[in-house]
Design a protein around this motif. Sequence first.
Motif, short mmCIF file in Angstrom:
data_model
loop_
_atom_site.label_atom_id
_atom_site.label_comp_id
_atom_site.label_asym_id
_atom_site.label_seq_id
_atom_site.Cartn_x
_atom_site.Cartn_y
_atom_site.Cartn_z
N ALA A 138 10.73 3.54 20.76
CA ALA A 138 9.74 3.32 22.27
C ALA A 138 10.14 2.03 22.92
N ILE A 185 2.97 -3.70 22.57
CA ILE A 185 2.16 -3.24 23.74
C ILE A 185 2.92 -3.99 24.98
N TRP A 190 1.36 0.67 26.19
CA TRP A 190 -0.03 1.05 25.15
C TRP A 190 0.75 2.36 24.62
N GLY A 191 1.66 3.24 25.08
CA GLY A 191 1.96 4.30 24.18
C GLY A 191 2.86 4.21 23.07
N ALA A 192 3.73 2.82 22.98
CA ALA A 192 4.55 2.57 21.89
C ALA A 192 3.73 2.62 20.54
N ASN A 194 1.32 3.32 17.52
CA ASN A 194 0.47 4.47 16.83
C ASN A 194 -0.72 3.91 16.58
N TRP A 195 -1.72 4.55 17.44
CA TRP A 195 -3.14 4.17 17.43
C TRP A 195 -3.78 4.90 16.39
#
Length: 496
Positions: A138, A185, A190-192, A194-195
Amino acid sequence: MTDPAQPPKPGVNQWKTLDKDLHRIGLLEEATQFVSRPLVAPGLALAFVVLAGLLAAVLTGAQAGTAIIVAAAVIGAYMALNIGANDVANNMGPAVGAKALSLGWALLIAAVFETAGALIAGGDVVKTVATGILSPDAVPDSGQFTWAMMAALLASALWLNLATWLGAPVSTTHSIIGGVAGAGIVAAGWGAVNWGSLGMIALSWVVSPILGGLIAAGFLALIKARIMYVADKIAAALFWVPVLIGVMAGGFATYLIYKGLGALLHVSLGTATVIGLATGVIVWALWRPVVRRQAAGLENRKKSLRKLFAFPLVASAALLSFAHGANDVSNAVGPLAAIVQMAGGNGISGEVSIPLWVMVVGALGISVGLVLFGPKLIQLIGSEITKLNPMRAFCVALSAAVTVIAASWLGLPVSSTHIAVGGIFGVGFYREWHAERRAQMLGLQKGRPVPVEERSRRYLVRRAHLATIGTAWVVTVPVSALIAAGLYLAMTAFAG
């Protein structure tokens, strides 16, 4: 004016001036020692960090990326020192607070078992950077990934250092995960991150201390009801103490096989549980005659029971330290190993191989940090939250192993730090509830009810520590993330 050739008069101190000068020198030496004493531990810690950097420089030679590896080794050693200073207190604090171990013996046992756990069962392969919070794929390029790991490692170490100074035991796992998330981040958006994993971590803030506290309180309730408040306490102890020790042995066997030795044995939770049950039965059978010998000649009173729980408490503290060294060493060496592997020109495809020298830095760093800076939090955990004796401390240690196994079966994320501290609070609050209940019963029986105002002042848990520790737990991930984000921006700007 006095003639030097004349002998001094009787009663006159001819060395008066010299005595004053020597007194001043003595006071100066005492003041110097007083001022320099607090600097001994930081000085030794600095020496260890420098040695870690030199070790990395010698072993990596003149290969590409040596400067990055040396810097990462220094930061990793600093992180390991802070893990030892903060996290290991959860294992040894109850035993020290219960006076089953002196502080010196606790530091020695913890250092030996933490190092053994890290080197024997720490594993040579870990999942990429804090359980997949940030994937190397990512991040735009390997350089940015390296800087992100450096920032995460340093940020988590700085937060642990601050938490230790504030007297707040926090989760080192949460610290490193927050650092990785914050740097990730900034590096890749933010998409990198794992929320989903971060959400489970937030859930563990609630699950771990409550589950640990309830289980510890449950064991203490059992001991009080079945051993402490019966007519023949010694006879009750002869039956129940071996049972509790068997449960402890079974729980720790399962915990060590599944968690601590997972990198070596690769067994399922079901298999580990079966082995743990068998171990518990064997230890129960072997310990019955031991308890019988220990109980011989003991008076039939509660104070006598403490002797029967002292050795099992020491053993549980040692086993917890071994398991902690096996599991939490990866918080220091995992990101460091990722940096070493990336800086050496090798890509990362989901797993990071940990060189032996990296494991040694992590293992020794935890032990050195414990010896130099651990006593402060050991005292806090052991004696400043609530008063512990061997029976109460045994319940805390027992809850740590049982809670991890129960949470694993339920698929719930837990933190060993939160479990141990939650167990201490659970024991303390149960004592308050039990003391209140007995005060009401005894007061009514004697015709002198204890006023509510008086009972409310009889707190057995220090509420100030509850607020401080709870706040530190909640802010660990966001604070580590913010520090890591700032450090990443500073590092990349400096690197050009």
